[in-house]
Design an enzyme around this catalytic site. Structure first.
Site, PDB file in Angstrom:
ATOM      1  N   TYR A  53      30.068  -8.161  -2.270  1.00 12.62           N
ATOM      2  CA  TYR A  53      31.120  -7.571  -3.520  1.00 12.62           C
ATOM      3  C   TYR A  53      32.330  -8.220  -3.675  1.00 12.62           C
ATOM      4  O   TYR A  53      32.559  -8.495  -4.666  1.00 12.62           O
ATOM      5  CB  TYR A  53      31.195  -6.176  -2.968  1.00 12.62           C
ATOM      6  N   GLN A  88      26.105   2.899 -15.476  1.00 20.08           N
ATOM      7  CA  GLN A  88      25.518   2.511 -14.354  1.00 20.08           C
ATOM      8  C   GLN A  88      26.299   1.229 -13.877  1.00 20.08           C
ATOM      9  O   GLN A  88      26.208   0.823 -12.639  1.00 20.08           O
ATOM     10  CB  GLN A  88      23.975   2.182 -14.392  1.00 20.08           C
ATOM     11  N   HIS A 106      27.742   4.949 -10.883  1.00 17.80           N
ATOM     12  CA  HIS A 106      27.644   4.213  -9.503  1.00 17.80           C
ATOM     13  C   HIS A 106      28.618   3.702  -8.885  1.00 17.80           C
ATOM     14  O   HIS A 106      28.756   2.652  -8.273  1.00 17.80           O
ATOM     15  CB  HIS A 106      26.579   3.117  -9.756  1.00 17.80           C
ATOM     16  N   CYS A 133      43.462   0.753   5.456  1.00 15.78           N
ATOM     17  CA  CYS A 133      43.631   1.586   4.312  1.00 15.78           C
ATOM     18  C   CYS A 133      45.026   1.825   3.930  1.00 15.78           C
ATOM     19  O   CYS A 133      46.032   2.168   4.876  1.00 15.78           O
ATOM     20  CB  CYS A 133      42.932   2.924   4.527  1.00 15.78           C
ATOM     21  N   SER A 174      16.837  -1.189 -17.448  1.00 13.98           N
ATOM     22  CA  SER A 174      15.375  -1.309 -17.126  1.00 13.98           C
ATOM     23  C   SER A 174      14.796  -0.009 -16.940  1.00 13.98           C
ATOM     24  O   SER A 174      13.368   0.173 -16.917  1.00 13.98           O
ATOM     25  CB  SER A 174      14.968  -2.163 -16.024  1.00 13.98           C
ATOM     26  N   GLU A 200      13.966  -5.823 -23.897  1.00 12.92           N
ATOM     27  CA  GLU A 200      12.553  -5.590 -23.950  1.00 12.92           C
ATOM     28  C   GLU A 200      12.092  -4.223 -23.794  1.00 12.92           C
ATOM     29  O   GLU A 200      13.127  -3.279 -23.515  1.00 12.92           O
ATOM     30  CB  GLU A 200      11.910  -6.617 -22.951  1.00 12.92           C
TER      31      GLU A 200
HETATM   32  C1  BV8 Z   1      19.937   9.050  -5.510  1.00 13.06           C
HETATM   33  C2  BV8 Z   1      25.597  -0.017  -7.628  1.00 13.06           C
HETATM   34  C3  BV8 Z   1      19.840  11.400  -4.746  1.00 13.06           C
HETATM   35  C4  BV8 Z   1      25.639  -0.912  -6.654  1.00 13.06           C
HETATM   36  C5  BV8 Z   1      23.437   0.624  -8.056  1.00 13.06           C
HETATM   37  C6  BV8 Z   1      13.395   9.761  -7.911  1.00 13.06           C
HETATM   38  C7  BV8 Z   1      14.546  10.579  -8.134  1.00 13.06           C
HETATM   39  C8  BV8 Z   1      15.843  10.536  -7.741  1.00 13.06           C
HETATM   40  C9  BV8 Z   1      15.896   9.349  -6.885  1.00 13.06           C
HETATM   41  C10 BV8 Z   1      14.927   8.488  -6.480  1.00 13.06           C
HETATM   42  C11 BV8 Z   1      13.812   8.781  -7.125  1.00 13.06           C
HETATM   43  N1  BV8 Z   1      12.646   8.044  -6.590  1.00 13.06           N
HETATM   44  C12 BV8 Z   1      13.654   6.858  -5.948  1.00 13.06           C
HETATM   45  C13 BV8 Z   1      15.030   7.285  -5.653  1.00 13.06           C
HETATM   46  C14 BV8 Z   1      16.212   6.744  -4.770  1.00 13.06           C
HETATM   47  C15 BV8 Z   1      16.764   5.582  -5.754  1.00 13.06           C
HETATM   48  C16 BV8 Z   1      16.149   4.900  -6.574  1.00 13.06           C
HETATM   49  O1  BV8 Z   1      16.248   5.196  -7.976  1.00 13.06           O
HETATM   50  N2  BV8 Z   1      15.432   3.841  -6.325  1.00 13.06           N
HETATM   51  C17 BV8 Z   1      14.550   3.275  -7.448  1.00 13.06           C
HETATM   52  C18 BV8 Z   1      14.501   1.628  -6.808  1.00 13.06           C
HETATM   53  C19 BV8 Z   1      13.104   3.556  -7.288  1.00 13.06           C
HETATM   54  N3  BV8 Z   1      18.214   6.235  -6.441  1.00 13.06           N
HETATM   55  C20 BV8 Z   1      19.156   6.454  -5.587  1.00 13.06           C
HETATM   56  O2  BV8 Z   1      19.312   6.108  -4.338  1.00 13.06           O
HETATM   57  C21 BV8 Z   1      20.422   6.979  -6.343  1.00 13.06           C
HETATM   58  N4  BV8 Z   1      20.700   8.015  -5.525  1.00 13.06           N
HETATM   59  O3  BV8 Z   1      18.814   9.409  -6.043  1.00 13.06           O
HETATM   60  O4  BV8 Z   1      20.698  10.282  -4.836  1.00 13.06           O
HETATM   61  C22 BV8 Z   1      20.318  12.397  -5.927  1.00 13.06           C
HETATM   62  C23 BV8 Z   1      19.968  12.518  -7.251  1.00 13.06           C
HETATM   63  C24 BV8 Z   1      20.426  12.980  -8.020  1.00 13.06           C
HETATM   64  C25 BV8 Z   1      21.193  13.996  -7.908  1.00 13.06           C
HETATM   65  C26 BV8 Z   1      21.913  14.112  -6.574  1.00 13.06           C
HETATM   66  C27 BV8 Z   1      21.377  13.289  -5.668  1.00 13.06           C
HETATM   67  C28 BV8 Z   1      21.526   6.004  -6.200  1.00 13.06           C
HETATM   68  C29 BV8 Z   1      20.935   4.762  -6.956  1.00 13.06           C
HETATM   69  C30 BV8 Z   1      22.357   3.881  -7.319  1.00 13.06           C
HETATM   70  C31 BV8 Z   1      22.196   2.521  -6.537  1.00 13.06           C
HETATM   71  N5  BV8 Z   1      23.450   1.534  -7.203  1.00 13.06           N
HETATM   72  N6  BV8 Z   1      24.174   0.167  -8.397  1.00 13.06           N
HETATM   73  C32 BV8 Z   1      25.806  -2.357  -7.136  1.00 13.06           C
HETATM   74  O5  BV8 Z   1      25.730  -2.451  -8.488  1.00 13.06           O
HETATM   75  O6  BV8 Z   1      25.836  -3.249  -6.385  1.00 13.06           O
HETATM   76  S1  BV8 Z   1      21.961   0.600  -8.832  1.00 13.06           S
HETATM   77  C33 BV8 Z   1      22.020  -0.931  -9.741  1.00 13.06           C
HETATM   78  O7  BV8 Z   1      20.606  -1.025 -10.185  1.00 13.06           O
HETATM   79  C34 BV8 Z   1      22.735  -0.495 -11.038  1.00 13.06           C
HETATM   80  O8  BV8 Z   1      23.954   0.359 -10.997  1.00 13.06           O
HETATM   81  C35 BV8 Z   1      21.574   0.278 -11.903  1.00 13.06           C
HETATM   82  O9  BV8 Z   1      21.633   1.412 -11.766  1.00 13.06           O
HETATM   83  C36 BV8 Z   1      20.568  -0.516 -11.183  1.00 13.06           C
HETATM   84  C37 BV8 Z   1      20.158  -1.733 -12.298  1.00 13.06           C
HETATM   85  O10 BV8 Z   1      19.747  -1.058 -13.293  1.00 13.06           O
HETATM   86  P1  BV8 Z   1      19.836  -1.662 -14.762  1.00 13.06           P
HETATM   87  O11 BV8 Z   1      21.280  -1.592 -14.917  1.00 13.06           O
HETATM   88  O12 BV8 Z   1      18.887  -1.185 -15.671  1.00 13.06           O
HETATM   89  O13 BV8 Z   1      19.734  -3.423 -14.549  1.00 13.06           O
HETATM   90  P2  BV8 Z   1      18.297  -4.100 -14.599  1.00 13.06           P
HETATM   91  O14 BV8 Z   1      18.563  -5.593 -14.177  1.00 13.06           O
HETATM   92  O15 BV8 Z   1      17.382  -3.419 -13.917  1.00 13.06           O
HETATM   93  O16 BV8 Z   1      17.849  -4.148 -16.086  1.00 13.06           O
HETATM   94  C38 BV8 Z   1      18.747  -4.727 -17.025  1.00 13.06           C
HETATM   95  C39 BV8 Z   1      18.021  -4.549 -18.271  1.00 13.06           C
HETATM   96  O17 BV8 Z   1      18.764  -5.214 -19.528  1.00 13.06           O
HETATM   97  C40 BV8 Z   1      16.577  -4.957 -18.465  1.00 13.06           C
HETATM   98  O18 BV8 Z   1      15.659  -3.922 -19.038  1.00 13.06           O
HETATM   99  C41 BV8 Z   1      16.775  -6.233 -19.434  1.00 13.06           C
HETATM  100  O19 BV8 Z   1      15.584  -6.409 -20.312  1.00 13.06           O
HETATM  101  C42 BV8 Z   1      17.861  -5.847 -20.403  1.00 13.06           C
HETATM  102  N7  BV8 Z   1      18.715  -6.879 -20.931  1.00 13.06           N
HETATM  103  C43 BV8 Z   1      19.133  -8.094 -20.266  1.00 13.06           C
HETATM  104  N8  BV8 Z   1      19.927  -8.779 -21.053  1.00 13.06           N
HETATM  105  C44 BV8 Z   1      19.985  -8.042 -22.232  1.00 13.06           C
HETATM  106  C45 BV8 Z   1      19.378  -6.855 -22.052  1.00 13.06           C
HETATM  107  N9  BV8 Z   1      19.560  -5.737 -22.914  1.00 13.06           N
HETATM  108  C46 BV8 Z   1      20.196  -6.038 -24.038  1.00 13.06           C
HETATM  109  N10 BV8 Z   1      20.968  -7.162 -24.143  1.00 13.06           N
HETATM  110  C47 BV8 Z   1      21.034  -7.998 -23.234  1.00 13.06           C
HETATM  111  N11 BV8 Z   1      21.460  -9.349 -23.749  1.00 13.06           N
END
Ligand code: BV8
Length: 225
Positions: A53, A88, A106, A133, A174, A200
């Site tokens: 980080y 996010q 997030h 802190c 995504s 995409e």
């Molecule tokens: C939680 C901070 C409970 C840290 C991040 C089902 C339901 C609920 C939860 C889950 C579930 N199944 C699994 C889970 C658990 C988990 C989860 O989702 N796992 C996944 C892997 C399956 N979720 C959690 O743990 C969450 N907490 O569920 O708690 C709860 C739920 C509800 C209510 C109360 C309690 C917490 C998840 C947070 C994790 N922290 N970030 C850090 O940043 O280091 S996640 C991190 O990854 C980001 O914040 C973001 O959310 C994620 C990345 O996603 P994107 O932003 O979409 O980025 P990505 O690279 O994937 O995609 C980029 C897109 O942009 C692509 O599509 C690409 O084509 C496009 N792009 C690229 N260039 C361009 C473009 N578009 C336009 N123009 C361009 N130039």
């Protein structure tokens, strides 16, 4: 209550030079998610996580908001509180472009949270050196970001906004991470028109009334006008 709810992901910051998570040169390269974005990973190897980080925090100072961030800020100038941006992303590019109604579900890279007293502090520097802190003096600060398995911030405010929105627009995500990936269904169930702007088709494209593919720097200004 905002009528237009926008969800942004790493794709909106990609054109500012901030690596996305899942593209070829994404952030997770060289780092397993479990090692750098979970509480367990932090407990296992605090130094590696703090350094991960610290590097992103330092890199943020080298980048600028792009046309997509600016278009959302200009839209807020016009419609005011009718627009809410839920991001996010943990960068500050929406704010630096001029957006004020922003929810960082997030957390934020430029904030640190004390695990001893819970206080949150604006933080530009390293956490690797285990600083005390500013609140309680204990050396137990972590990035104020939401890791996998942790509860996202402001979920009540988000749920209320999704229930009232007339338009839900997802930009540069995504659709791989929940609960953010489920927001489109929540908004649609409550009658919102849903639009995806992404480079995409995403994992959730089929949930949207309309999905446009292209770069955020082009699609967002064209939509926001
Ligand atoms: C939680 C901070 C409970 C840290 C991040 C089902 C339901 C609920 C939860 C889950 C579930 N199944 C699994 C889970 C658990 C988990 C989860 O989702 N796992 C996944 C892997 C399956 N979720 C959690 O743990 C969450 N907490 O569920 O708690 C709860 C739920 C509800 C209510 C109360 C309690 C917490 C998840 C947070 C994790 N922290 N970030 C850090 O940043 O280091 S996640 C991190 O990854 C980001 O914040 C973001 O959310 C994620 C990345 O996603 P994107 O932003 O979409 O980025 P990505 O690279 O994937 O995609 C980029 C897109 O942009 C692509 O599509 C690409 O084509 C496009 N792009 C690229 N260039 C361009 C473009 N578009 C336009 N123009 C361009 N130039």
């Amino acid at each position: 209550m905002p009528q237009i709810v926008v969800l942004t992901g790493a794709g909106i910051s990609a054109e500012s030079g901030v690596p996305t998570f899942r593209d070829a040169d994404g952030l997770w390269e060289g780092h397993h998610v479990d090692d750098v974005a979970t509480p367990e990973g932090f407990d296992r190897d605090r130094g590696t996580v703090q350094r991960f980080y610290d590097e992103r925090r330092a890199a943020l100072r080298q980048v600028e908001p792009n046309a997509a961030h600016r278009a959302l800020a200009e839209l807020e100038e016009t419609v005011g509180d009718a627009l809410l941006v839920i991001t996010q992303n943990i960068d500050d590019l929406h704010e630096r472009a001029g957006s004020r109604n922003v929810v960082h579900m997030h957390g934020e890279l430029l904030k640190a949270r004390c695990r001893a007293c819970g206080s949150v502090h604006v933080w530009q520097d390293t956490l690797y050196d285990e600083p005390d802190c500013p609140g309680c003096g204990v050396a137990d600060l972590r990035p104020d970001v939401v890791w996998f398995g942790e509860v996202p911030y402001e979920m009540d405010r988000i749920s209320a906004a999704l229930a009232e929105a007339s338009h839900f627009v997802s930009i540069g995500t995504s659709g791989a991470v929940y609960p953010a990936a489920g927001f489109v269904q929540h908004a649609r169930r409550h009658g919102a028109h849903t639009l995806e702007l992404n480079l995409e088709r995403s994992e959730g494209s089929h949930f949207f009334h309309e999905a446009r593919q292209g770069r955020a720097g082009e699609l967002v200004p064209a939509w926001a006008r």
